[in-house]
Design an enzyme around this catalytic site. Sequence first.
Site, PDB file in Angstrom:
ATOM      1  N   ASP A 194       0.838  -1.192   0.000  1.00  0.00           N
ATOM      2  CA  ASP A 194       0.000   0.000   0.000  1.00  0.00           C
ATOM      3  C   ASP A 194       0.875   1.244   0.000  1.00  0.00           C
ATOM      4  O   ASP A 194       1.857   1.332   0.738  1.00  0.00           O
ATOM      5  CB  ASP A 194      -0.899  -0.013   1.241  1.00  0.00           C
ATOM      6  CG  ASP A 194      -2.002   1.014   1.171  1.00  0.00           C
ATOM      7  OD1 ASP A 194      -2.307   1.481   0.053  1.00  0.00           O
ATOM      8  OD2 ASP A 194      -2.565   1.339   2.226  1.00  0.00           O
ATOM      9  N   CYS A 228      -7.752  -1.449  -5.785  1.00  0.00           N
ATOM     10  CA  CYS A 228      -6.829  -1.700  -4.678  1.00  0.00           C
ATOM     11  C   CYS A 228      -7.634  -1.397  -3.424  1.00  0.00           C
ATOM     12  O   CYS A 228      -8.768  -1.852  -3.316  1.00  0.00           O
ATOM     13  CB  CYS A 228      -5.556  -0.882  -4.814  1.00  0.00           C
ATOM     14  SG  CYS A 228      -5.795   0.832  -5.336  1.00  0.00           S
ATOM     15  N   ARG A 234      -2.387   2.225  -6.619  1.00  0.00           N
ATOM     16  CA  ARG A 234      -1.929   1.056  -7.377  1.00  0.00           C
ATOM     17  C   ARG A 234      -2.766   0.847  -8.633  1.00  0.00           C
ATOM     18  O   ARG A 234      -2.244   0.470  -9.692  1.00  0.00           O
ATOM     19  CB  ARG A 234      -1.978  -0.176  -6.467  1.00  0.00           C
ATOM     20  CG  ARG A 234      -0.920  -0.159  -5.389  1.00  0.00           C
ATOM     21  CD  ARG A 234      -1.099  -1.246  -4.338  1.00  0.00           C
ATOM     22  NE  ARG A 234      -2.072  -0.858  -3.314  1.00  0.00           N
ATOM     23  CZ  ARG A 234      -2.276  -1.543  -2.183  1.00  0.00           C
ATOM     24  NH1 ARG A 234      -1.571  -2.631  -1.947  1.00  0.00           N
ATOM     25  NH2 ARG A 234      -3.153  -1.123  -1.302  1.00  0.00           N
ATOM     26  N   SER A 235      -4.066   1.087  -8.523  1.00  0.00           N
ATOM     27  CA  SER A 235      -4.945   0.929  -9.683  1.00  0.00           C
ATOM     28  C   SER A 235      -4.567   1.917 -10.791  1.00  0.00           C
ATOM     29  O   SER A 235      -4.519   1.559 -11.970  1.00  0.00           O
ATOM     30  CB  SER A 235      -6.404   1.155  -9.271  1.00  0.00           C
ATOM     31  OG  SER A 235      -6.799   0.228  -8.285  1.00  0.00           O
ATOM     32  N   GLN A 274      -0.576   7.873  -6.359  1.00  0.00           N
ATOM     33  CA  GLN A 274      -0.630   8.597  -5.094  1.00  0.00           C
ATOM     34  C   GLN A 274       0.705   9.075  -4.555  1.00  0.00           C
ATOM     35  O   GLN A 274       0.727   9.844  -3.590  1.00  0.00           O
ATOM     36  CB  GLN A 274      -1.285   7.711  -4.020  1.00  0.00           C
ATOM     37  CG  GLN A 274      -2.790   7.605  -4.177  1.00  0.00           C
ATOM     38  CD  GLN A 274      -3.422   6.982  -2.959  1.00  0.00           C
ATOM     39  OE1 GLN A 274      -3.406   5.780  -2.805  1.00  0.00           O
ATOM     40  NE2 GLN A 274      -3.953   7.811  -2.082  1.00  0.00           N
TER      41      GLN A 274
END
Length: 489
Positions: A194, A228, A234-235, A274
């Site tokens: 994450d 995610c 992550r997506s 992110q």
Amino acid sequence: MTSQETRDHGISNVETEYLEINSKKAWPILYQHIRNECSNFTYTCNESKKPQNKNLNRYRDVAPYDHSRIVLKRGPCNYINSNLIQVDRAHRQYILTQGPLENTAGHFWLMVWEQNSKAVLMLNKIIEKNQVKCYQYWPLGDSFSLTFLDVGLKVEYISKKESSDYTTRILKLTDIETDESREILHFHYTTWPDFGVPQSPTAFLHFLADVRQSGALDQNVGPPVVHCSAGIGRSGTFCLVDTCLVLIEENGLNSVNVRDVLIEMRRYRMGLIQTPDQLRFSYAAIIDGAKELPSNNVNIDNETVTNHYDVVNNSNSPIEEEDEPPPLPPPRGESLTRSIRAELITNTMTKNDELGGPPDKPLPREPSAHIDTSISSPNANSTVVTNNSHEKSGDGVTVPRETTNDGENSLQTFSSPSNPDMKNELRQRNKEKSDRLAAQVREMKRRQKETEEWQELKRSLFKPLTIGIGAAIVGGGILAICGYLYMRG
């Protein structure tokens, strides 16, 4: 490096840009520039704010834009925290969504059914850092099935195939009312931390190859559902890399401007990618993937392929160890801002004299979860990040003094009241005013600094190269001129 040298060494514009940014440790600068540009978007998220929908969001600061959200057609509600991402020139569509909650798992499968999706791409684990990041929305074995009566669907386990970094499952999705069934592929990437990145592009490209070869991304089926925990980090990385590789396959190695593609995708769902490290990894995966993508299938079986990301960066993604997961239901940006702040300070440590010292605040959040970092408000619902040092110190900020109507310094014209409590109250009030003004000055200096850093980076990425009479290539476009060649990187 001249254009001829670039061609001789097989270096694309993307790789030249990557090496330039990496050498300057400017990933946080580029990433912040993208965030600033996207902060000008005026898209609304009104559906997510309705009282009946608030408990359907995993994170209170990650909401779907109204204009691109997926609308459910049956069941108890039409809302789900997901968006359709469309990149027409790459012939790609993706549905990006949050990891399902217990009360949205039925909505999730209804979306898969109604959108005719062939596959679900899951990029997170159920539990990460002792926090539940996603509901167990599929059955774990052939003796189990899950029935969602609110939407009239049943999910059954068929089979699975284990790989070192991901698991591929086949699930059976059945409409209870009509008894119609479909097989759904479930690609579960299990080694992607994450707020972090995979250890290298190699395993990620194997995963992408498997997904592509399954036909899950083809145009004759519905868009894949990618998630995610929040459905943006992550997506977003997965979708950016896949889209850029398609564009490179179809239009050539130097046809892609990664930054522009990311901004285009962010117009459909907020906050895609992110962290600066995820942006850097995306570039590296695109570079390595492009070198091994002669067709629509990824071929990375050659063990002699250089792992560009590991060699150039020698990075093991410290974000995973440093970050703390947010509580549920948290603002997604709360723990992320600490990670970005740490990376910014690390990457600019050697440039303190040039840039005026490390930033005194974490980066602002995405547009939907804007934090006013200039003024601390104890009554604000969102977390407010402030810096408590307001006196003139290492950052060189002097607290400006307020003036009264007669032009005198207001902090010096107060007469001392006889009541000690009143005196303390006035002193505290004056200090709060000074703190607010100092924070505002800090914010102004920070924004000015960001602008200057971006301008400097942009100038370094657009270098004039003299080659005589020729053509000009700017970011992949061609412009006929005489005398000079301007080329990205």
